[in-house]
Scaffold this motif. Sequence first.
Motif, short mmCIF file in Angstrom:
data_model
loop_
_atom_site.label_atom_id
_atom_site.label_comp_id
_atom_site.label_asym_id
_atom_site.label_seq_id
_atom_site.Cartn_x
_atom_site.Cartn_y
_atom_site.Cartn_z
N GLY A 198 0.79 -1.22 0.00
CA GLY A 198 0.00 0.00 0.00
C GLY A 198 0.82 1.27 0.00
N HIS A 199 2.12 1.17 0.27
CA HIS A 199 3.01 2.33 0.21
C HIS A 199 3.46 2.54 -1.23
CE1 HIS A 199 4.11 2.90 4.67
NE2 HIS A 199 3.03 2.12 4.61
N ARG A 200 4.05 3.71 -1.49
CA ARG A 200 4.54 4.02 -2.83
C ARG A 200 6.02 4.36 -2.78
NH1 ARG A 200 1.71 8.88 -4.69
NH2 ARG A 200 1.21 9.24 -2.50
N ILE A 201 6.74 3.94 -3.82
CA ILE A 201 8.14 4.34 -4.00
C ILE A 201 8.16 5.68 -4.71
CG2 ILE A 201 10.30 3.77 -5.18
CD1 ILE A 201 9.59 0.82 -4.78
N GLN A 202 8.97 6.60 -4.23
CA GLN A 202 9.02 7.95 -4.81
C GLN A 202 10.46 8.42 -4.96
OE1 GLN A 202 6.10 11.24 -4.00
NE2 GLN A 202 7.75 11.99 -2.68
N PHE A 203 10.71 9.12 -6.07
CA PHE A 203 11.98 9.82 -6.28
C PHE A 203 11.70 11.31 -6.26
CE2 PHE A 203 12.92 6.02 -9.21
CZ PHE A 203 13.46 5.28 -8.18
N THR A 204 12.50 12.05 -5.49
CA THR A 204 12.41 13.50 -5.49
C THR A 204 13.74 14.08 -5.96
OG1 THR A 204 10.72 13.64 -3.76
CG2 THR A 204 12.12 15.57 -4.07
N PHE A 205 13.67 14.93 -6.98
CA PHE A 205 14.85 15.59 -7.55
C PHE A 205 14.87 17.05 -7.10
CE2 PHE A 205 13.59 12.16 -10.35
CZ PHE A 205 14.78 11.53 -10.68
N THR A 206 16.01 17.50 -6.64
CA THR A 206 16.17 18.91 -6.28
C THR A 206 17.51 19.42 -6.81
OG1 THR A 206 17.32 18.55 -4.16
CG2 THR A 206 14.90 18.49 -4.13
N GLY A 207 17.65 20.72 -6.82
CA GLY A 207 18.90 21.33 -7.26
C GLY A 207 19.68 21.96 -6.13
N SER A 208 19.21 21.76 -4.90
CA SER A 208 19.91 22.30 -3.73
C SER A 208 19.60 21.43 -2.53
CB SER A 208 19.48 23.74 -3.45
OG SER A 208 18.10 23.78 -3.10
N ASP A 209 20.36 21.62 -1.48
CA ASP A 209 20.22 20.80 -0.28
C ASP A 209 20.60 21.66 0.93
OD1 ASP A 209 21.49 18.80 1.85
OD2 ASP A 209 20.14 17.64 0.59
N HIS A 210 19.93 21.44 2.04
CA HIS A 210 20.21 22.28 3.21
C HIS A 210 21.60 22.05 3.78
CE1 HIS A 210 19.78 19.30 6.63
NE2 HIS A 210 19.36 18.59 5.61
N ARG A 211 22.30 20.99 3.37
CA ARG A 211 23.65 20.73 3.87
C ARG A 211 24.74 21.36 3.02
NH1 ARG A 211 22.83 14.44 3.56
NH2 ARG A 211 21.91 15.23 1.65
N GLU A 212 24.37 21.97 1.91
CA GLU A 212 25.38 22.55 1.02
C GLU A 212 26.18 23.64 1.74
OE1 GLU A 212 24.68 23.10 -3.43
OE2 GLU A 212 22.65 23.06 -2.62
N ARG A 213 27.46 23.69 1.41
CA ARG A 213 28.35 24.68 2.01
C ARG A 213 29.19 25.30 0.90
NH1 ARG A 213 30.83 21.54 7.13
NH2 ARG A 213 30.84 23.62 8.04
N ALA A 214 29.39 26.61 1.02
CA ALA A 214 30.24 27.33 0.05
C ALA A 214 29.79 27.08 -1.38
CB ALA A 214 31.70 26.93 0.25
N ARG A 215 28.55 27.41 -1.68
CA ARG A 215 28.02 27.18 -3.02
C ARG A 215 28.81 27.93 -4.08
NH1 ARG A 215 22.57 27.44 -0.51
NH2 ARG A 215 21.59 25.38 -0.76
N ASN A 216 28.91 27.30 -5.25
CA ASN A 216 29.60 27.89 -6.40
C ASN A 216 28.58 28.61 -7.26
OD1 ASN A 216 30.84 28.30 -8.94
ND2 ASN A 216 32.30 26.66 -8.53
N ALA A 217 28.85 29.85 -7.61
CA ALA A 217 27.90 30.64 -8.40
C ALA A 217 27.62 30.01 -9.76
CB ALA A 217 28.42 32.06 -8.57
N ASN A 218 28.60 29.26 -10.30
CA ASN A 218 28.39 28.60 -11.60
C ASN A 218 27.32 27.51 -11.54
OD1 ASN A 218 30.28 29.98 -13.21
ND2 ASN A 218 31.96 28.79 -12.32
N ALA A 219 27.07 27.00 -10.33
CA ALA A 219 26.15 25.86 -10.18
C ALA A 219 24.89 26.27 -9.43
CB ALA A 219 26.86 24.72 -9.47
N GLN A 220 24.34 27.42 -9.78
CA GLN A 220 23.12 27.88 -9.13
C GLN A 220 22.07 28.25 -10.17
OE1 GLN A 220 23.38 30.37 -5.58
NE2 GLN A 220 25.59 30.14 -5.60
N PRO A 221 21.57 27.27 -10.92
CA PRO A 221 20.54 27.57 -11.91
C PRO A 221 19.23 28.00 -11.25
CG PRO A 221 20.78 25.22 -11.65
CD PRO A 221 21.87 25.83 -10.84
#
Length: 589
Positions: A544-567
Amino acid sequence: MRARLLAAALMLGVSGAGLAMGAEPAPVALAAAIAPSSFGQYQPPKAYTGQVQQSFYVRMRDGTRLAVTVARPAVDGKAAEGRFPVIWHHSLSATQEAADGTGPRAAGFRSIPQLTDYGYVVVQVARRGNGQSFGTMRGYHERNEDADAYEMIDWLATQPWSNGIVGQYGCSNTGDAAVHAMTGGNPHLKAVFAGCFSWNKYDAMRRGGIFAQWGTGPTRSIEQDMAITPITGDEGKVLLRKAAEEHQRATPLFELWKSLPYRDSWAPSVQSTFWSEGSASSYANQMRRSGTALYVVGGWRDELRDSGLITFLNIPGTRILIGDWLHCQNDGFALVEEAHRFFDRHLKGIDTGIDRDPPIHYYTVGALNGQGGEWRSASQWPLPQASQTDFALTPKGLVMGAVKPSPFKASFAVDYTIACPEGGSGSTVQPCHLAGKGLSLSGKPLPAPVEVSGHGLADIWIASDTRDANLFLLLEDVAPDGSVKVVTEGRLKASLRKLDKAPWALPGLPWHRAYAEDVQWLKPGEPVRLQFDLMPTSYVWAKGHRIQFTFTGSDHRERARNANAQPATISLISDGDHPSRVSLPIVKP
């Protein structure tokens, strides 16, 4: 009678010199009475009921003084006579401070010093540049530390209370230190019990090329160092103050790791390609030649869980234990007893039954009708009964099995302000599902339970509006009430998508060399193929449960983000020319 006492004493780790003619030995249990046990059930009788400690400094080859605390078995408040096997901990202090990174559970790694009750000497050593020790950290698990370990093992093996047989333990940063001690090949080091360490520093600290990892190692202020317990004789903390001042000359690890975006990056601050220098994987041949027995501990909710399994594939004879645990935790499991079973086998030569056990023990979450889990064992990894099963990404969600892909394109905005209130803190930081953030695709309710045990594989086509992008993929369990649980995750920086052959054995996973010359920038709007793995798990989705994939472009653990990788947006694409899919290792009933 004398001969029987001497034989028993030797089995318990006491030399004949510790036995007076006509006197009963201090130990109250005979090794011969210890019956072989099964996994997680080792409880021989105690040989001692007391412990005495001494703390002092030991001088290394270059004059650096390392702080040491020695705990010895005791009788009537006095150290027991004789020579014993030694178990040591290359830690962040000589006094097991709360911030040393060995986990919060009283029954876990922090309780291993209790093994003095069974005829062991247990020693805490503060690594150079940490705790009460002098010196300066040059990076994190660098070769000076490894040389210290070799020298310290020699010292431990030649003390009057030592029989020359040495074991080592640790978890997190001290687990790394324990595994690194194997790279020196010291013949006295017979066994290592290590948890939650990194096999390769780059893959652990910049997983998928992304700086989104919860820890950057020990970096403390003078005030924090001064708050710890000083070595005996330094109650005024004069030496502690001098040591704390030396510590401040270290390169902050956050700054060091931020300066190393590629696997071959050079760090001027430590004059090294430090990911290589600080990785156990660089010294795999030395580890194999050492002959040291290795027992790995991990958790399905620990950031480093794949490292233990990769180590298992590369160091013959390794044992591994993986529970449903966070970093350096062992909820509901007798970890000290299992460590004791391992050390008795390899440091005392006792048949504890461990050699007859399969080398892998893992906990399958939800195995009992989707409720409680159960411990299982295996002799190889990946599990032979698990087969990779594709999930196609379609306009109607996930479709299990090989299907002709329907044209599918979906764009989602990337939110860089996200927080994860349930994600934990410190060493327990976890990913979390945030409704409406990213793109979620789920399958139909399952007609029967589905077990996934192993590593998922992602083969995804994306397009971005910038030169680079970070893609995060969460594998989730959606309950009938709509609640979502993150089971595991994977991630990859798009510019480092180039595949290469790994220099060590992997369990069928794609590997990215991630050298500076491997960078492939994106062209806005042009699809690119990203192939990466999900960290391993053993988990059952209930009926009765469902398998799910969630895609994101950021994460709350990211540190020192690179401006080139911020679409602003990322497009997920799946069609005949760009078939996107994720495969999961499903164990068929």
